[in-house]
Design an enzyme around this catalytic site. Structure first.
Site, mmCIF file in Angstrom:
data_model
loop_
_atom_site.group_PDB
_atom_site.id
_atom_site.type_symbol
_atom_site.label_atom_id
_atom_site.label_comp_id
_atom_site.label_asym_id
_atom_site.label_seq_id
_atom_site.Cartn_x
_atom_site.Cartn_y
_atom_site.Cartn_z
ATOM 1 N N THR A 1 0.857 -1.189 0.000
ATOM 2 C CA THR A 1 0.000 0.000 0.000
ATOM 3 C C THR A 1 0.891 1.235 0.000
ATOM 4 O O THR A 1 1.978 1.206 0.548
ATOM 5 C CB THR A 1 -0.865 -0.014 1.286
ATOM 6 O OG1 THR A 1 -1.867 -0.986 1.113
ATOM 7 C CG2 THR A 1 -1.505 1.330 1.595
ATOM 8 N N ARG B 1 -15.109 -6.488 0.278
ATOM 9 C CA ARG B 1 -14.283 -6.182 1.461
ATOM 10 C C ARG B 1 -13.573 -4.823 1.315
ATOM 11 O O ARG B 1 -12.995 -4.512 0.293
ATOM 12 C CB ARG B 1 -13.248 -7.291 1.642
ATOM 13 C CG ARG B 1 -12.313 -7.100 2.844
ATOM 14 C CD ARG B 1 -11.018 -6.413 2.470
ATOM 15 N NE ARG B 1 -10.062 -6.398 3.563
ATOM 16 C CZ ARG B 1 -8.946 -5.691 3.563
ATOM 17 N NH1 ARG B 1 -8.646 -4.950 2.527
ATOM 18 N NH2 ARG B 1 -8.119 -5.729 4.575
ATOM 19 N N VAL B 2 -13.666 -4.030 2.369
ATOM 20 C CA VAL B 2 -12.970 -2.751 2.408
ATOM 21 C C VAL B 2 -12.050 -2.765 3.627
ATOM 22 O O VAL B 2 -12.472 -3.141 4.723
ATOM 23 C CB VAL B 2 -13.973 -1.577 2.512
ATOM 24 C CG1 VAL B 2 -13.234 -0.253 2.671
ATOM 25 C CG2 VAL B 2 -14.871 -1.535 1.272
ATOM 26 N N GLY B 3 -10.810 -2.377 3.432
ATOM 27 C CA GLY B 3 -9.847 -2.368 4.539
ATOM 28 C C GLY B 3 -9.786 -1.012 5.229
ATOM 29 O O GLY B 3 -10.735 -0.226 5.182
ATOM 30 N N ASP B 4 -8.650 -0.757 5.841
ATOM 31 C CA ASP B 4 -8.491 0.469 6.619
ATOM 32 C C ASP B 4 -8.116 1.684 5.771
ATOM 33 O O ASP B 4 -8.374 2.822 6.168
ATOM 34 C CB ASP B 4 -7.385 0.266 7.671
ATOM 35 C CG ASP B 4 -6.052 -0.082 7.002
ATOM 36 O OD1 ASP B 4 -6.054 -0.887 6.047
ATOM 37 O OD2 ASP B 4 -5.013 0.457 7.425
ATOM 38 N N GLY C 1 -5.529 -4.726 7.231
ATOM 39 C CA GLY C 1 -6.524 -3.678 7.453
ATOM 40 C C GLY C 1 -7.535 -3.940 8.548
ATOM 41 O O GLY C 1 -7.930 -3.017 9.275
HETATM 42 N N1 ASP Z 1 -4.098 -1.965 4.640
HETATM 43 C C1 ASP Z 1 -4.463 -2.498 3.354
HETATM 44 C C2 ASP Z 1 -5.781 -3.212 3.474
HETATM 45 O O1 ASP Z 1 -6.004 -3.898 4.442
HETATM 46 C C3 ASP Z 1 -3.474 -3.451 2.810
HETATM 47 C C4 ASP Z 1 -2.075 -2.961 2.758
HETATM 48 O O2 ASP Z 1 -1.684 -2.121 3.548
HETATM 49 O O3 ASP Z 1 -1.339 -3.434 1.899
HETATM 50 O O4 ASP Z 1 -6.561 -3.133 2.561
#
Ligand code: ASP
Length: 331
Positions: free
Chosen positions: A153, A181-184, A207
């Site tokens: 990321t 799915r949605v992460g942080d 996330g």
């Molecule tokens: N934090 C991101 C997520 O969970 C993944 C990442 O940092 O590579 O979507």
């Protein structure tokens, strides 16, 4: 990682760092600096953002991004977009040209079209390496952590010459993500946060854990409160002195510039990352404070990162122990 790959990553980080640093050196805003740094990383196939994003279970690339201005805490975010070349710019347009903070999926793309963003064909984002990671995950029982190269990321934080802070983050999420799915990364307070009274933070990692801890806001809140406490103590002392000199005549002296040491920022970041680890998550953060302390903390074996200051510091690094600041202890 081969030496050639390492050199490629370092060169790409340098490009991003130089782009952001140039904006700041010319007196530009922290907001413009983070966009300038993030765009080349979204455009590079090396990182898990924009081109080179990881694949969902269904074989698509769904992009998440967010941005925040520490001056007024205005924020914008998009989740699950598939045809926007630079999601950080769309997140910023949500911030500046809508009354919302977060738009998702088809709605976010309709908004993008309305604001004049070109439709980028989905094939643009797809790279053989990321496709192979998805195939490997499906063929063997591997988690996204095993195939994602932890994690890729991209994010940037900046402090400009006017003392304003900004943070932004952009990602493809985690390989094999399903069900929307949605992460942080696109969640303000989890993956991104900026507040001139505290700090600016951008996060990468697993996330789900960053969401549960509210990592970016938690770090900022700790620093904001520490600063407030320090200010309270100084004001109390000052008013007491005034009162002693002029009994019965309490005058409050407001002390506006309270400086925190770099260690305060490091401790806040390390403590919050330890909390993530205690739940079973991993990853890292970058942050910058109003004093200009540029800090990172991570509990993975490496985190692609770079740092530039007006005093001439220019460094990029990948693994732990490559520069003077430390990784989280015990990891
Ligand atoms: N934090 C991101 C997520 O969970 C993944 C990442 O940092 O590579 O979507």
């Amino acid at each position: 990682m081969t030496p050639e790959k390492e050199a490629e990553y370092e060169a790409a980080l340098q490009v991003a760092l130089d782009a952001g640093a140039k904006v700041l050196a010319e007196g530009g805003s922290a907001m413009d600096a983070i966009k300038a740094a993030i765009i080349p990383m979204e455009d590079s196939a090396l990182f898990n953002a924009g081109k080179g994003a990881v694949f969902t279970w269904d074989g698509t690339n769904e992009l998440d991004s967010s941005i925040m201005d520490g001056r007024d805490r205005s924020a914008g975010a998009v989740a699950g977009v598939k045809t926007v070349k630079n999601p950080i710019l769309l997140a910023d347009t949500v911030r500046t040209q809508s009354e919302h903070v977060m738009l998702m999926g088809a709605g976010a793309e309709a908004f993008a079209a309305e604001k004049g963003f070109a439709v980028t064909p989905p094939e643009y984002f797809a790279t053989p390496a990321r496709r192979e990671a998805l195939e490997r995950m499906k063929a063997e029982p591997l988690s996204a952590l095993d195939v994602d190269h932890k994690f890729g990321t991209v994010g940037a934080v900046a402090l400009d010459q006017n003392g304003n802070l900004a943070a932004g983050t952009s990602t493809g999420g985690m390989t094999g993500k399903r069900w929307g799915r949605v992460g942080d990364a696109p969640v303000i307070g989890a993956g991104t946060y900026a507040d001139n009274r505290a700090c600016a933070v951008s996060a990468t990692g697993w996330g789900e854990y960053f969401l549960r801890v509210g990592v970016a806001h938690e770090i900022c809140a700790r620093l904001r409160m520490e600063r407030e406490e320090k200010r309270g103590a100084i004001e109390w002392e000052a008013s007491r002195a005034v009162n002693e000199a002029n009994p019965g005549n309490i005058t409050y002296t407001h002390v506006r510039s309270i400086n925190l040491p770099s260690q305060s920022a490091q401790d806040a970041a390390d403590d919050v990352m330890d909390d993530v680890a205690s739940l079973g998550g991993d990853g890292g953060v970058i942050l910058v404070t109003p004093e200009g302390h540029a800090i990172f903390s991570f509990n993975t074996s490496g985190m692609y990162r770079g740092r530039a200051t007006s005093e001439g510091v220019r460094e990029v690094a990948i693994f732990g122990g490559e520069d003077q600041a430390s990784a989280t202890p015990d990891h």
